[in-house]
Structure formats: C-alpha cells, structure tokens
Design an enzyme around this catalytic site. Structure first.
Site, PDB file in Angstrom:
ATOM      1  CB  CYS A  39      -6.552  -0.393   4.750  1.00  0.00           C
ATOM      2  SG  CYS A  39      -4.833  -0.966   4.893  1.00  0.00           S
TER       3      CYS A  39
ATOM      4  CG  HIS B  83      -1.974  -1.050   1.160  1.00  0.00           C
ATOM      5  ND1 HIS B  83      -3.093  -1.010   1.958  1.00  0.00           N
ATOM      6  CD2 HIS B  83      -2.113  -2.167   0.380  1.00  0.00           C
ATOM      7  CE1 HIS B  83      -3.866  -2.047   1.687  1.00  0.00           C
ATOM      8  NE2 HIS B  83      -3.294  -2.766   0.752  1.00  0.00           N
TER       9      HIS B  83
ATOM     10  CD  GLU C 214      -1.582   4.474   3.527  1.00  0.00           C
ATOM     11  OE1 GLU C 214      -2.659   5.087   3.629  1.00  0.00           O
ATOM     12  OE2 GLU C 214      -1.462   3.452   2.793  1.00  0.00           O
TER      13      GLU C 214
ATOM     14  CB  SER D  89      -9.184   7.261   4.992  1.00  0.00           C
ATOM     15  OG  SER D  89      -9.229   6.982   6.370  1.00  0.00           O
TER      16      SER D  89
ATOM     17  CB  CYS E 121      -2.036   1.564   6.263  1.00  0.00           C
ATOM     18  SG  CYS E 121      -1.461   0.731   4.749  1.00  0.00           S
TER      19      CYS E 121
END
Length: 148
Positions: free
Chosen positions: A82, A55, A57, A80, A85
């Site tokens: 998950c 992802h 992040e 935003s 993360c």
C-alpha cells in the site's frame, strides 16, 4: 529476475502470509534480507492486534529492529505494498522489492520505481490464489484493510 535466494525468501514470505491467515488475519507476509541472511520475517497483524498500521511489511521492519542502513537489503512481500508501506520503503531507502502478487492489489509499483526502488513481480501463483480466495470470502475485512 529472481535468483535462488529470492525464491527461498518468496516462499518464506508466503509461509508468513499463511501464518497470518491461520490466526484469522489477512494473508500477507514479508521478509527483509541482507544478501542471503534473513533479518526479519513478519505478517499482517492488523486484525490480531487491532492495529491499523500492522501491515506485513511494517511488522517485518519492526521485528528487524534498528538498522544502520537498509541500502543493502531486499524486502519480499506477498502482496504489492500500500502507499503507507511504499512510503516506508522509500523513506528507509530499501533498494529492492520482490512482490509475490501484483494482481489482487497494486498500483504503487510506479511510485516505487520513480523513487529508485527496483521492483520485481515474482508472480507467485500460490500467493495470488490465496489472496484471491481471501478477498472472495472476506470482502468486508478486505475492504476495511484497503479503506474502501
């Protein structure tokens, strides 16, 4: 509330999201900063690397490498985070998170706040519109990403 440095990093995260989209991936980008210094930038590479945990992040944090502390950092993300993360943000004790888009995906903001993270919704229109268009045009890939 965002400041001048925040606005710069919000745009940098957006540029990372565009980079991912241009490479055929999900348009999600992230920046880790300490004050006004960028430690790393990253973007979602789940499709590009066939890696389910790549992802935006996570890519950003990997690129930041080892840090002796994250307690003086801010993570900027275009969407935003998950739960995976979000859990990493809590685990690393990142105290501040600036999110460009909580409209197209969200729900973990309260979890983060409950664990002491200052969560700021930047409501970045370009990020919101880019993700909205991506979801509309790539529903199967989006649903795969969020495991729906």
């Amino acid at each position: 509330m965002t400041n001048e440095a925040d606005r710069k990093f919000i745009e940098l995260a957006f540029a990372e999201a565009k980079k991912s989209a241009d490479a055929g991936g999900l348009p999600i980008g992230a920046v880790l900063a300490r004050g006004e210094t960028v430690l790393a930038c990253g973007h979602n590479q789940r499709v590009q690397q066939s890696d389910p945990i790549a992802h935006g992040e996570m890519d950003c944090l990997r690129k930041a490498g080892r840090q002796t502390t994250y307690r003086d950092t801010t993570l900027y993300t275009t969407l935003s985070p998950c739960m995976m993360c979000s859990g990493t943000i809590v685990q690393f004790k990142i105290p501040r998170l600036v999110i460009n888009d909580t409209q197209n995906f969200g729900g973990n903001e309260d979890f983060l706040r409950e664990h002491g993270v200052e969560v700021i919704d930047a409501a970045h229109d370009a990020s919101i519109q880019m993700m909205r268009a991506f979801i509309a045009n790539n529903a199967d890939l989006w649903n795969e990403d969020i495991m729906e």
